[in-house]
Design a protein around this motif. Structure first.
Motif, PDB file in Angstrom:
ATOM      1  N   SER A  72       0.830  -1.198   0.000  1.00 37.81           N
ATOM      2  CA  SER A  72       0.000   0.000   0.000  1.00 37.81           C
ATOM      3  C   SER A  72       0.872   1.258   0.000  1.00 37.81           C
ATOM      4  O   SER A  72       0.593   2.226  -0.717  1.00 37.81           O
ATOM      5  N   LEU A  73       1.915   1.237   0.838  1.00 37.21           N
ATOM      6  CA  LEU A  73       2.783   2.425   0.917  1.00 37.21           C
ATOM      7  C   LEU A  73       3.495   2.665  -0.418  1.00 37.21           C
ATOM      8  O   LEU A  73       3.588   3.798  -0.888  1.00 37.21           O
ATOM      9  N   TYR A  74       3.990   1.589  -1.037  1.00 37.07           N
ATOM     10  CA  TYR A  74       4.721   1.746  -2.296  1.00 37.07           C
ATOM     11  C   TYR A  74       3.832   2.323  -3.397  1.00 37.07           C
ATOM     12  O   TYR A  74       4.209   3.282  -4.073  1.00 37.07           O
ATOM     13  N   VAL A  75       2.656   1.739  -3.575  1.00 40.19           N
ATOM     14  CA  VAL A  75       1.824   2.231  -4.690  1.00 40.19           C
ATOM     15  C   VAL A  75       1.339   3.655  -4.416  1.00 40.19           C
ATOM     16  O   VAL A  75       1.205   4.464  -5.336  1.00 40.19           O
ATOM     17  N   ILE A 209      -3.476  11.355  -1.239  1.00 33.84           N
ATOM     18  CA  ILE A 209      -2.901  10.174  -0.597  1.00 33.84           C
ATOM     19  C   ILE A 209      -4.014   9.313  -0.012  1.00 33.84           C
ATOM     20  O   ILE A 209      -4.026   8.094  -0.167  1.00 33.84           O
ATOM     21  N   GLY A 210      -4.975   9.978   0.619  1.00 35.25           N
ATOM     22  CA  GLY A 210      -6.102   9.255   1.205  1.00 35.25           C
ATOM     23  C   GLY A 210      -6.862   8.463   0.160  1.00 35.25           C
ATOM     24  O   GLY A 210      -7.211   7.302   0.365  1.00 35.25           O
ATOM     25  N   ARG A 211      -7.074   9.106  -0.976  1.00 29.86           N
ATOM     26  CA  ARG A 211      -7.793   8.433  -2.058  1.00 29.86           C
ATOM     27  C   ARG A 211      -6.985   7.244  -2.568  1.00 29.86           C
ATOM     28  O   ARG A 211      -7.524   6.161  -2.802  1.00 29.86           O
ATOM     29  N   ALA A 212      -5.678   7.438  -2.724  1.00 27.36           N
ATOM     30  CA  ALA A 212      -4.827   6.400  -3.309  1.00 27.36           C
ATOM     31  C   ALA A 212      -4.736   5.181  -2.401  1.00 27.36           C
ATOM     32  O   ALA A 212      -4.835   4.039  -2.850  1.00 27.36           O
ATOM     33  N   ILE A 213      -4.570   5.435  -1.101  1.00 27.38           N
ATOM     34  CA  ILE A 213      -4.335   4.309  -0.197  1.00 27.38           C
ATOM     35  C   ILE A 213      -5.607   3.482  -0.006  1.00 27.38           C
ATOM     36  O   ILE A 213      -5.553   2.283   0.251  1.00 27.38           O
ATOM     37  N   THR A 239      -1.942  -4.853  -2.121  1.00 25.00           N
ATOM     38  CA  THR A 239      -2.181  -3.801  -1.136  1.00 25.00           C
ATOM     39  C   THR A 239      -3.081  -4.315  -0.026  1.00 25.00           C
ATOM     40  O   THR A 239      -3.643  -5.412  -0.128  1.00 25.00           O
ATOM     41  N   LEU A 240      -3.220  -3.546   1.035  1.00 20.87           N
ATOM     42  CA  LEU A 240      -4.101  -3.915   2.151  1.00 20.87           C
ATOM     43  C   LEU A 240      -5.524  -4.119   1.656  1.00 20.87           C
ATOM     44  O   LEU A 240      -6.198  -5.095   2.022  1.00 20.87           O
ATOM     45  N   THR A 241      -5.969  -3.170   0.814  1.00 16.75           N
ATOM     46  CA  THR A 241      -7.346  -3.256   0.325  1.00 16.75           C
ATOM     47  C   THR A 241      -7.539  -4.523  -0.503  1.00 16.75           C
ATOM     48  O   THR A 241      -8.518  -5.243  -0.333  1.00 16.75           O
ATOM     49  N   ALA A 242      -6.571  -4.814  -1.372  1.00 15.99           N
ATOM     50  CA  ALA A 242      -6.672  -5.994  -2.237  1.00 15.99           C
ATOM     51  C   ALA A 242      -6.719  -7.265  -1.397  1.00 15.99           C
ATOM     52  O   ALA A 242      -7.470  -8.199  -1.676  1.00 15.99           O
ATOM     53  N   ASN A 243      -5.905  -7.276  -0.342  1.00 14.46           N
ATOM     54  CA  ASN A 243      -5.843  -8.447   0.527  1.00 14.46           C
ATOM     55  C   ASN A 243      -7.224  -8.795   1.091  1.00 14.46           C
ATOM     56  O   ASN A 243      -7.635  -9.954   1.103  1.00 14.46           O
ATOM     57  N   VAL A 268      -6.533   2.978  10.421  1.00 15.68           N
ATOM     58  CA  VAL A 268      -5.570   3.811  11.153  1.00 15.68           C
ATOM     59  C   VAL A 268      -4.790   4.709  10.178  1.00 15.68           C
ATOM     60  O   VAL A 268      -4.571   5.894  10.444  1.00 15.68           O
ATOM     61  N   PHE A 269      -4.419   4.140   9.036  1.00 18.38           N
ATOM     62  CA  PHE A 269      -3.744   4.959   8.014  1.00 18.38           C
ATOM     63  C   PHE A 269      -4.597   6.164   7.625  1.00 18.38           C
ATOM     64  O   PHE A 269      -4.140   7.301   7.598  1.00 18.38           O
ATOM     65  N   ILE A 270      -5.864   5.897   7.345  1.00 21.44           N
ATOM     66  CA  ILE A 270      -6.776   6.972   6.928  1.00 21.44           C
ATOM     67  C   ILE A 270      -6.937   8.004   8.043  1.00 21.44           C
ATOM     68  O   ILE A 270      -6.977   9.212   7.800  1.00 21.44           O
ATOM     69  N   LEU A 271      -6.982   7.489   9.276  1.00 17.34           N
ATOM     70  CA  LEU A 271      -7.095   8.379  10.428  1.00 17.34           C
ATOM     71  C   LEU A 271      -5.902   9.342  10.472  1.00 17.34           C
ATOM     72  O   LEU A 271      -6.063  10.561  10.640  1.00 17.34           O
ATOM     73  N   ILE A 272      -4.722   8.778  10.311  1.00 19.68           N
ATOM     74  CA  ILE A 272      -3.502   9.604  10.330  1.00 19.68           C
ATOM     75  C   ILE A 272      -3.566  10.657   9.224  1.00 19.68           C
ATOM     76  O   ILE A 272      -3.268  11.844   9.430  1.00 19.68           O
TER      77      ILE A 272
END
Lengths: 286, 249
Positions: A72-75, A209-213, A239-243, A268-272
């Motif tokens: 997720s971070l890489y993409v 970034i929020g949209r992408a992740i 990615t996390l979503t794909a998983n 948590v990522f989105i929260l940050i």
């Protein structure tokens, strides 16, 4: 009914409606954490977050989501790499350089870009970007690179929209001041207007970034989805979503809970991201 | 020596004629004040001296403005014109960057990049603008944090940093308190030794305090142009008299 009572009743109805979205967020939180946290406890926080292997069907199963976190971070980083320069320069062009006639073409095009369903983006990626990447760079074509490129395009409308309005709200006096010193139009825009809009543009990037992740469908179709730590930009990635999407259908027990816990990590990522967005926005107001 | 020679200058905003044939000679190293009621064309004329009117859509200029004999609406490059003819605006408009970068913006625009040269320019300009002592310890701080009066003096310094010949000032003290205004007037009088200055003002006391010559504008025309002393003590035109005695405007 007395006026005062009626007023109270009306405002109570409005309050109830307004609280719907808050309640929704609260319920999602409760659901996510209630079903995700026990699984993390069972697997072990470190083995879950930092584990390099994801083999949910082995006996015993192994649940390490580090490859997906990295994925997720890489993409997302890749999307920023493609999307930010193009997006910011486009917004500068739209806000300060382009002729009204051209603007009337670009603006609707961007609105349309924003409205395209992500599955359609995914098709475009699969039919155009994947073969292209395969031909130019070799491999299967499904890779970090392809996913980044596609996400980079997808976040353009977000970045451009927010950046453009930030650029437009910069006082004209900065621009005039620069011109009065003998600066050219381009120099005045890039060295006074653009820096003045910096925090607004940064806010746009964070939203991007929020949209992408959080993007799922389009990424699944072009990323390859191998559940292992990626070894290169032209290698597949999950990615996390794909998983979550790929395994939710047949998972049960701890496997299912581990997927929900993956959702917690995403949350948590989105929260940050949201917190940093409001911090940046607050700072830009000062 | 005549610095600006304005000959039969007509200016239109679309169909509206804002300047109706202005003839005016602005002397070197003097302070020339433009006075008149709002909408009389004084700011418009000021802005046409460094072509800031170019920014206004539908603005059209007929006639000549000669700077040292050269037509500024002719072959003269507009960025070079604006380097030679600096401008200070009504509302202080420091850039949202450090004091140092504000001053260095102009020199950098014109190709100076060496740090030691920029350091030197920043120091001498701030000294010339009589604000060095106040700001020397705050060079790296944001210019936005300064007081209004300091911001305006910084903007004057910023204009001076590109070594202009003329300074145009559009009501430079109208947004400031009396003490800041006093400091700026002092500075303007001091700058007269090296620069030609044109100042638009609504404040007639200010015109009498600092200017050598005054032009009174009405409805896009120069009604009267004379030594400031003469214009205020013995106006030749009835309309000038009515205006300076406060009967209208």
């Amino acid at each position: 009914m007395k006026t005062a009572t009626r007023e109270k009743l009306v405002s109570a109805v409005f309050l109830a409606v307004a609280l719907t979205s808050v309640a929704a967020v609260a319920l999602i939180c409760v659901f996510l954490f209630a079903s995700g946290i026990p699984a993390v406890g069972e697997i072990g926080v470190f083995r879950f977050l930092l584990g390099r292997e994801w083999s949910p069907t082995d006996v015993p199963p192994v649940f390490g989501i580090l490859p997906m976190i990295l994925g997720s971070l890489y993409v997302t980083a890749g999307a920023i790499l493609f999307g930010v320069p193009v997006g910011v320069l486009t917004s500068v062009f739209m806000a300060r350089m382009c002729r009204p006639r051209l603007y009337r073409v670009i603006k609707p095009a961007l609105d349309l870009l924003a409205g395209i369903p992500s599955i359609v983006y995914g098709f475009f990626g699969l039919m155009v970007l994947v073969p292209l990447t395969r031909e130019i760079f070799g491999g299967t074509g499904k890779s970090i690179f392809t996913a980044s490129l596609l996400l980079g395009i997808m976040i353009l409308p977000t970045i451009i929209g927010v950046s453009e309005s930030a650029l437009r709200s910069v006082p004209q006096s900065y621009y005039e001041g620069a011109l009065a010193l003998g600066a050219s139009h381009t120099r005045a825009v890039y060295f006074t207007v653009l820096p003045a809009a910096k925090s607004g543009i940064f806010a746009g990037v964070i939203l991007g970034i929020g949209r992408a992740i959080g993007e799922t469908m389009a990424v699944i179709m072009v990323a390859g989805n191998q559940a292992r730590a990626p070894t290169g930009v032209f290698k597949g990635v999950r990615t996390l979503t794909a998983n979550i999407v790929m395994e939710m259908g047949y998972s049960e027990g701890l496997h299912r809970e581990a997927l929900i816990a993956t959702g917690v990590v995403l949350f948590v990522f989105i929260l940050i991201i949201n917190v940093s967005f409001s911090l940046v926005k607050r700072r830009s107001k000062q | 020596m005549i610095k600006f020679d304005i000959q039969n200058l007509k200016l239109y905003y679309g169909d509206y004629q804002a300047l109706k044939g202005i003839d005016l000679a602005i002397e070197e190293r003097e302070i020339t004040a433009f006075i008149g009621p709002s909408g009389c064309g004084k700011s418009t004329l000021l802005k046409s001296l460094n072509r800031m009117n170019d920014l206004v859509e539908g603005c059209r200029v007929v006639g000549k403005v000669l700077l040292d004999g050269e037509d500024i609406y002719g072959a003269l490059d507009v960025t070079e014109l604006r380097r030679r003819v600096g401008m200070v605006f009504q509302k202080p408009n420091p850039f949202p960057m450090s004091v140092y970068d504000n001053i260095a913006f102009g020199p950098r625009t014109h190709g100076i990049t060496q740090k030691h040269k920029l350091d030197e320019i920043v120091e001498t300009t701030l000294k010339n603008a009589a604000i060095w002592d106040e700001l020397k310890d705050r060079l790296k701080k944001s210019a936005i944090a300064l007081s209004g009066g300091q911001q305006q003096r910084l903007c004057i310094a910023r204009a001076l940093a590109v070594q202009p010949e003329v300074l145009l000032m559009d009501e430079p003290t109208s947004a400031l308190d009396p003490i800041s205004t006093g400091k700026i007037e002092e500075l303007i009088l001091d700058l007269k030794r090296r620069y030609s200055i044109v100042i638009v003002t609504h404040n007639m006391q200010q015109a009498t305090r600092i200017s050598d010559k005054t032009a009174f504008f009405l409805l896009g025309e120069v009604v009267e142009f004379d030594e400031t002393e003469n214009l205020f003590s013995a106006p030749r035109d009835k309309r000038t008299e009515d205006y300076i005695t406060g009967r209208f405007g």
